[in-house]
Write an enzyme that holds these catalytic residues in place. Sequence first.
Site, PDB file in Angstrom:
ATOM      1  N   GLU A 173       0.816  -1.143  -0.027  1.00 21.65           N
ATOM      2  CA  GLU A 173      -0.004   0.129   0.028  1.00 21.65           C
ATOM      3  C   GLU A 173       0.841   1.300   0.091  1.00 21.65           C
ATOM      4  OE1 GLU A 173      -3.879   0.083   0.993  1.00 21.65           O
ATOM      5  OE2 GLU A 173      -3.909  -2.004   0.290  1.00 21.65           O
ATOM      6  N   HIS A 252      -3.361   1.815   7.910  1.00 16.45           N
ATOM      7  CA  HIS A 252      -2.207   2.405   7.326  1.00 16.45           C
ATOM      8  C   HIS A 252      -1.331   2.953   8.562  1.00 16.45           C
ATOM      9  CE1 HIS A 252      -4.119   2.940   3.067  1.00 16.45           C
ATOM     10  NE2 HIS A 252      -3.491   1.863   3.233  1.00 16.45           N
ATOM     11  N   CYS A 371      -2.471  11.534   4.058  1.00 14.96           N
ATOM     12  CA  CYS A 371      -2.834  10.362   2.962  1.00 14.96           C
ATOM     13  C   CYS A 371      -2.926  10.845   1.830  1.00 14.96           C
ATOM     14  CB  CYS A 371      -4.320   9.939   3.452  1.00 14.96           C
ATOM     15  SG  CYS A 371      -4.372   9.076   5.130  1.00 14.96           S
TER      16      CYS A 371
END
Length: 445
Positions: A173, A252, A371
Amino acid sequence: MKITVEIQCDGLVGPTHNYAGLAWGNLASMRHGQQTANPRLAALQGLAKMELVAGLGITQLVLPPHQRPDLGLLRRLGFCGSDAQVIRRAMRHAPPLAAWSAAAMWAANAASVSPSADCADGRIHFTPANLIGQLHRSIEAATTARILRAIFSTPQFFAHHDPLPPVPALGDEGAANQLRLAPPGGRRGLEIFVYGSDGLASANTADRPARRYPARQTAAASAAVARNHGLHSRAVAFIRQNPAAIDAGVFHNDVIALSQDNVLICHEHAFATGAVEDIRRRYRMLFRTEPVICVVPDRRFSLADAVDTYLFNSQLLTLPDGRRLWLAPEECQHHRRAMDVLQSLQDQGIFAVLKFVNVRQSMHNGGGPACLRLRVVATAVELAAVHQGVMLTATLAGRLRQWIQRHYRDRLSPRDLADPKLSSESCAALDELVTILCLPGIYDL
Ligand code: SUG
């Protein structure tokens, strides 16, 4: 020693931004699923953040959104006919809303990036994330690769790898699970890869800890990225996420830890036991000096607080004069414990300036300020080789604002996605965007 800049590459929010509740384990996405989104406001909020950063004298770059709906995905799933028929047929069945996802806006998941100072061949290395954990994100890798290759196109300076093979054992990711510590001044850094499961090592064993939510990044993926980038084994650390954090909604690592220069800030329960000491030891061995590590104790600020406020998803930015600025999501401003943590970090000299930013449309899908951006550390020569059409200037910001106002809807519910007009509106918008950014050939319009 070469002076470097850190380019902030933000994903521009796409015209189909919506709340479909697609991200299992991401509490904000789960909570806001089926609500009505405002794509225009989302894009304007993201752009305002970029302008704020650029206004501070920091290099800011725009990554274009991906083409949605992804008609190719719908056709692969067996929906056929004209574009409008494909959309109507898809929406009549259990609709694969993944095809409309604007999730590429969260650029921290676009790729892993290693600065040239860290890589054996002296180039900046990129590996687009395969994002295989969820259908709506797995469709990003190919376009991301195309966009990164178009923006960072000079082979002398930039090396592009293919995304890792799309299997769960190699779930990747991107930079959201990467930290980097380096003494100020543009030298090699210690790259820290944070993973939630072993991947290849444990794929065939039954001893994985039971969890409520999935671990998205595997150690095998992180190791492959580090090898591909040519990182020196002494300058890499692989750190395991604390499963309790994942179960609390930390999907995350950038929801629970952040780094800038020689500073690491993390929650007490971010990592497995011993990780912080391991980082400290490796940093010391590499640089013969101490890193600055602040561990925020759970009793002062719980995992739930971290997930609610996205305090750790702030952008810690180094200003041109060397001072640091903490750019926090506005949600922190109204949270007493978050403000206490910020006050204590400021008192310790971690940052000099504190600012807040409103990216609520993105926050409701689980994406905070950090993000939305991918960092690329570059030397002046490398920076000069970056495609200049995507550099955010006041002129470009003005053009993008008008473009958003003209093309984006201000209401979009999951039900509205069935409207074939949305697809043609998005195509028209992106067709114009490639001209604004001088980036022909990134879409199949
Ligand atoms: O992958 N949300 C994204 C949020 C990504 C945030 N990125 C970082 N932490 N770096 C995700 O979970 C929600 C989409 C929806 O529900 O429609 C979503 O995909």
